[in-house]
Design a protein around this motif. Structure first.
Motif, PDB file in Angstrom:
ATOM      1  N   SER A 110      33.727  32.716  41.118  1.00 46.45           N
ATOM      2  CA  SER A 110      34.430  31.963  42.160  1.00 46.45           C
ATOM      3  C   SER A 110      35.849  32.493  42.384  1.00 46.45           C
ATOM      4  O   SER A 110      36.432  32.252  43.436  1.00 46.45           O
ATOM      5  CB  SER A 110      34.454  30.473  41.816  1.00 46.45           C
ATOM      6  OG  SER A 110      35.292  30.226  40.704  1.00 46.45           O
ATOM      7  N   ARG A 163      35.546  37.072  44.967  1.00 51.60           N
ATOM      8  CA  ARG A 163      34.650  37.136  46.118  1.00 51.60           C
ATOM      9  C   ARG A 163      34.886  38.382  46.969  1.00 51.60           C
ATOM     10  O   ARG A 163      34.006  38.808  47.684  1.00 51.60           O
ATOM     11  CB  ARG A 163      34.802  35.871  46.956  1.00 51.60           C
ATOM     12  CG  ARG A 163      34.371  34.631  46.190  1.00 51.60           C
ATOM     13  CD  ARG A 163      34.630  33.359  46.978  1.00 51.60           C
ATOM     14  NE  ARG A 163      34.282  32.195  46.195  1.00 51.60           N
ATOM     15  CZ  ARG A 163      33.195  31.464  46.417  1.00 51.60           C
ATOM     16  NH1 ARG A 163      32.364  31.779  47.359  1.00 51.60           N
ATOM     17  NH2 ARG A 163      32.964  30.404  45.676  1.00 51.60           N
ATOM     18  N   VAL A 180      27.715  32.906  47.181  1.00 53.81           N
ATOM     19  CA  VAL A 180      28.583  34.067  47.026  1.00 53.81           C
ATOM     20  C   VAL A 180      28.748  34.334  45.542  1.00 53.81           C
ATOM     21  O   VAL A 180      28.923  33.414  44.762  1.00 53.81           O
ATOM     22  CB  VAL A 180      29.968  33.823  47.671  1.00 53.81           C
ATOM     23  CG1 VAL A 180      30.862  35.040  47.486  1.00 53.81           C
ATOM     24  CG2 VAL A 180      29.804  33.487  49.134  1.00 53.81           C
TER      25      VAL A 180
END
Length: 172
Positions: free
Chosen positions: A13, A16, A171
C-alpha cells in the motif's frame, strides 16, 4: 503475528508507483548487503563446519538467522529464498569485513547511504513516506517485498498476488 499476505499488502500500500518499486530492486539489496557488511565485525567466535572450514560467529550471522526464522515462519517458500539471500549477503559481508578497515567501513557505509538515497528517490516519486515510518516491521518487509515482486513478475505465487491485490483494492 500477521500473515504473509497481510504483511505484503500493508507494505504494498506504500508502493504503488512502478518507479518506486523498481528503486527497491536496487536499493534494498544494497541496504541488506551493507547491514551484513557492517555487522560482520566483530567475530565473536568460530563454529567448525568440517571440510567447509569455520563459520564466523558475528552479529551479522545472528541477525540473518533471526530474520531467516521470521521469514520461514511467514512462508516456507519465501522463507527459503530469503534464507539463501541472507546467507549470501552474510558471506559477502564477511568477505568485506576481512579486508582492511577502510574498505570494510567504506563499503558498508557507502552501500548503506546509496541504497537509502535510491529508496528515498523512489518514495519522492511515490509521494508517500516509506512504510517503516508507520511500522518498523516495514524494515523487514522490504527485502521480502522485493523477493515477492520478483516472483510475481515470473508468474509465481499467483495465489499470494491475488490475495495481496484483494487486500489493496486491486493494486500491489
Amino acid at each position: 503475528m500477521k500473515t504473509l499476505s497481510e504483511q505484503l499488502a500493508q507494505y504494498a500500500s506504500y508502493h504503488r508507483d512502478r518507479r518506486n518499486i523498481l528503486t527497491h530492486f536496487v536499493g534494498i539489496p544494497m541496504i541488506v548487503l551493507s547491514v551484513s557488511t557492517l555487522l560482520a565485525r566483530p567475530v565473536l567466535g568460530q563454529l567448525p563446519l568440517g571440510p567447509w572450514g569455520p563459520l564466523a560467529l558475528t552479529p551479522s550471522l545472528l541477525v540473518a538467522l533471526l530474520a531467516g526464522l521470521y521469514y520461514l515462519r511467514l512462508d516456507l517458500r519465501y522463507g527459503l529464498v530469503m534464507a539463501l539471500w541472507l546467507a549470501a549477503s552474510n558471506h559477502a559481508g564477511r568477505l568485506l569485513a576481512e579486508q582492511g578497515t577502510a574498505l570494510w567501513l567504506g563499503s558498508g557505509l557507502g552501500l548503506f547511504a546509496v541504497g537509502w538515497a535510491i529508496q528515498f528517490i523512489g518514495h519522492a516519486w511515490e509521494g508517500r513516506k516509506p512504510a517503516f515510518v508507520d511500522d518498523l516491521i516495514g524494515l523487514a518487509m522490504g527485502p521480502l517485498f522485493v523477493v515477492a515482486e520478483a516472483g510475481f513478475l515470473l508468474g509465481l505465487r499467483r495465489d499470494v498476488l491475488c490475495d495481496v491485490q484483494d487486500r489493496t483494492g486491486g493494486v500491489r
